[in-house]
Design an enzyme around this catalytic site. Sequence first.
Site, short mmCIF file in Angstrom:
data_model
loop_
_atom_site.label_atom_id
_atom_site.label_comp_id
_atom_site.label_asym_id
_atom_site.label_seq_id
_atom_site.Cartn_x
_atom_site.Cartn_y
_atom_site.Cartn_z
N CYS A 17 0.87 -1.19 0.00
CA CYS A 17 0.00 0.00 0.00
C CYS A 17 0.90 1.23 0.00
CB CYS A 17 -1.00 -0.01 1.16
SG CYS A 17 -0.32 0.28 2.81
N ASN A 20 2.27 1.58 4.44
CA ASN A 20 2.46 0.33 5.18
C ASN A 20 2.09 0.47 6.65
OD1 ASN A 20 5.10 -1.98 6.03
ND2 ASN A 20 3.11 -2.50 5.15
N CYS A 22 -1.68 0.87 7.30
CA CYS A 22 -3.12 0.57 7.38
C CYS A 22 -3.47 -0.69 6.58
CB CYS A 22 -3.97 1.74 6.90
SG CYS A 22 -3.87 3.23 7.91
N ARG A 23 -3.64 -0.52 5.29
CA ARG A 23 -4.18 -1.59 4.46
C ARG A 23 -3.26 -2.80 4.31
NH1 ARG A 23 -5.32 1.87 -0.69
NH2 ARG A 23 -3.38 2.77 0.07
N SER A 24 -2.03 -2.57 3.85
CA SER A 24 -1.16 -3.73 3.60
C SER A 24 -0.78 -4.47 4.88
CB SER A 24 0.08 -3.35 2.78
OG SER A 24 0.90 -2.42 3.43
N ASP A 128 -8.32 3.58 0.98
CA ASP A 128 -7.46 3.97 2.09
C ASP A 128 -8.31 4.54 3.22
OD1 ASP A 128 -5.50 4.90 3.82
OD2 ASP A 128 -4.32 5.82 2.23
#
Length: 161
Positions: A17, A20, A22-24, A128
């Site tokens: 993401c 690095n 939140c999402r990934s 995001d």
Amino acid sequence: MLPTPREPGHYRVGMVCLGNICRSPMADVVLRAKVAAAGLDDVVTVDSCGTGGWHVGHPMDDRAADTLREAGYDGSAHRAQQFAHTWLDDHDLLLAMDRSNLDDVGGPSDRVRLLRDLDPEGSGDVPDPYYGGTQGFLEVLAMVERSCDVLVDELTALPVR
């Protein structure tokens, strides 16, 4: 269909993401747990990175960590890393969270694609949640869990043992 492993007997998946945090890392933690539950943790390695370096060495966003914890996952060990082009050669599969991240790592290929290409409820970006509230993190978690379920099914079918 997943690409074949670069190294016989092992498969390496990277989540990507922007920062690095939140999402990934959410996808990393969820996939690790699902890989372990499937008994594949001895042959499948999972990690994550961000295309930007702002948060290198930092833990994940507190809201992401709280969302994971409330769902039964432990993201406390995560520390942000930055994408390097060596990731393209070191991983069997890179899964980007959105089209911008996908472009930042060189665009789609047989080994680089969007995570939600695996989502049974539809492809597209994992939005995001950073500038939003709790609901955004819950939505990301749901997308990640669905996609990772499909990914684990595909990993189980690979000849990696």
